[in-house]
Design an enzyme around this catalytic site. Structure first.
Site, short mmCIF file in Angstrom:
data_model
loop_
_atom_site.label_atom_id
_atom_site.label_comp_id
_atom_site.label_asym_id
_atom_site.label_seq_id
_atom_site.Cartn_x
_atom_site.Cartn_y
_atom_site.Cartn_z
N SER A 149 0.86 -1.24 -0.04
CA SER A 149 0.03 -0.08 -0.06
C SER A 149 0.97 1.20 0.21
O SER A 149 1.93 1.48 -1.00
CB SER A 149 -0.89 -0.05 1.35
OG SER A 149 -1.92 0.95 1.11
N ASP A 321 -8.88 -6.20 -5.07
CA ASP A 321 -8.46 -4.88 -4.37
C ASP A 321 -8.83 -3.68 -5.06
O ASP A 321 -8.23 -3.54 -6.38
CB ASP A 321 -6.89 -4.75 -4.09
CG ASP A 321 -6.35 -3.53 -3.45
OD1 ASP A 321 -7.11 -2.75 -3.20
OD2 ASP A 321 -5.11 -3.63 -3.18
N HIS A 354 -8.12 -4.98 -0.19
CA HIS A 354 -6.94 -4.27 -0.06
C HIS A 354 -6.25 -4.97 1.04
O HIS A 354 -4.86 -5.06 0.95
CB HIS A 354 -6.98 -2.66 0.01
CG HIS A 354 -5.82 -2.01 0.22
ND1 HIS A 354 -4.90 -2.07 -0.86
CD2 HIS A 354 -5.31 -1.20 1.01
CE1 HIS A 354 -3.78 -1.29 -0.59
NE2 HIS A 354 -3.94 -0.76 0.60
#
Length: 385
Positions: A149, A321, A354
């Site tokens: 991320s 995601d 995610h």
């Protein structure tokens, strides 16, 4: 025997120049290390953290229950990033609230708590600060830099700012910049915080309050984006928390109390987050996310921007995601291949959204394990990894 972690801190007196033109001096960086640095200092792996994580990447604190590091399933003895072979470093970024200097600390020039006066920091600023810490540890070259991320953005930035210091970059569930939708989510979360009456323009510390209402809503918004629709439906569906028995629907017919389990989950996550996270830190980190865009200064051409990178890459994405979709990872892969870089790419069909980058998907773990096995074997043979 669990891996025992110990938090450390390094002090820097000299000013760090920031992308904004400001600077910060006399700051601390909290960090942890795991494993042993080899004689030629070639086995170091830097782990970069995402929004609400910290330098406590792996292991547990002695005598503290439920103190596992946020990526403990990935990093440790015999794990994909094996601390029997690698010297792993976790650093808490400037402006965070887990030990490094941040808005809740005193400005050395005024003696007053920074609050909203803490300088705006960027991904590039964090990377520069991390590089200083590595200098302090006597580490010139990283066997790998890795993050998921926002951490993946830092890993990518390392390859552009310090290409000669990085042999491999592992970029997981990340993107070369935020989409308008992602910036919008961040802005709604920030507005929830700054419009909380307890925020006091970011100087809430001197008032002895915390803008918990805003933090709760910000976290609830974030959690919606971290989970896939499939997982949310599977986990909660339309299940009621406390169905009543006096009518067929089970509804309590209330607009303010919790009806559905998903509401209960989001409120719980928001309440928990507001107890430990700093509001100004949330604003700083989400804005750093917004600003990250290495192609911006070269006319938006990602191929040109990534041409500065010289290391080998592993990129990983997850099909569900939607916050950092596989399409964004493929953009980076294409740009790197356009530059004839050595790139491995895995797109994992995982249902978790995610958050998948933090979870135990066997295929994902094996991809990372195999990649680091190859790095370790090359280091052991003295060959170029």
């Amino acid at each position: 025997m669990p891996l025992i972690a110990k938090s450390q801190s390094m002090f820097f007196e000299a000013p760090l120049a920031l992308q904004s033109g400001a600077s910060i001096r006399a700051y601390h960086l909290a960090y942890e290390t795991y494993g042993t640095l080899n004689a030629d200092k070639s086995n170091a792996v830097l782990i970069c953290h995402a929004l609400n994580a910290s330098h406590h990447v792996a292991g547990v604190y002695e005598g503290q229950e439920k103190s596992e590091g946020w990526w403990d399933n990935m990093i440790g003895p015999g794990k994909p990033v094996d601390t029997n072979r690698f010297f792993v470093i976790g650093v808490n970024n400037l402006g965070s609230c887990f030990g490094s200097t941040g808005p809740m600390h005193a400005n050395p020039d005024t003696g007053e708590v920074y609050g909203a006066d803490f300088p705006v920091v960027t991904v590039e600023d964090w990377v520069d600060a991390q590089a200083r810490l590595l200098d302090g540890l006597g580490i010139q070259t990283l066997a790998a830099v890795m993050g998921g991320s926002l951490g993946g953005m830092q890993a990518l930035s390392w390859t552009l700012r310090y290409p000669s210091r990085v042999a491999h970059a592992v970029v997981v569930a990340s993107a070369p910049n935020l989409t308008a939708e992602n910036i919008a989510f961040n802005e709604v979360a920030r507005r929830a915080i700054v419009t909380d009456p307890d925020f006091h323009g970011g100087h809430f510390y001197k008032h002895g309050v915390v803008p918990q209402r805003g933090l709760r809503i910000a976290r609830m918004i974030g959690h919606i984006t971290y989970l896939s629709d499939d997982v949310m439906n599977e986990k909660f569906g339309r299940e009621l928390r406390d169905a009543v028995t006096h009518n067929a629907s089970g509804y309590r017919y209330t607009t303010q109390d919790i009806e559905f389990q998903i509401e209960s989950y989001l409120r719980y996550q928001g309440d928990k987050f507001s107890e430990y996270f700093d509001a100004n830190t949330y604003l700083l980190i989400t804005r750093a996310l917004d600003y990250f865009d290495p192609a911006r200064t070269v006319g938006g051409n990602l191929t040109t921007a990534l041409g500065q990178a010289t290391c080998k890459f592993l990129l990983v994405s997850f099909t569900t995601d939607w916050r950092f979709s596989p399409a964004r990872s493929r953009e980076m892969v294409r740009a790197l291949l356009d530059n004839k870089r050595d790139v491995s790419y895995a797109e994992i069909d995982a249902p978790h959204g995610h958050d998948a980058f933090l979870l135990d998907d066997a295929r994902y773990m094996q991809v990372v394990r195999s990649y680091f096995d190859n790095i370790a074997q090359a280091l052991a043979s003295g060959a170029s990894a």
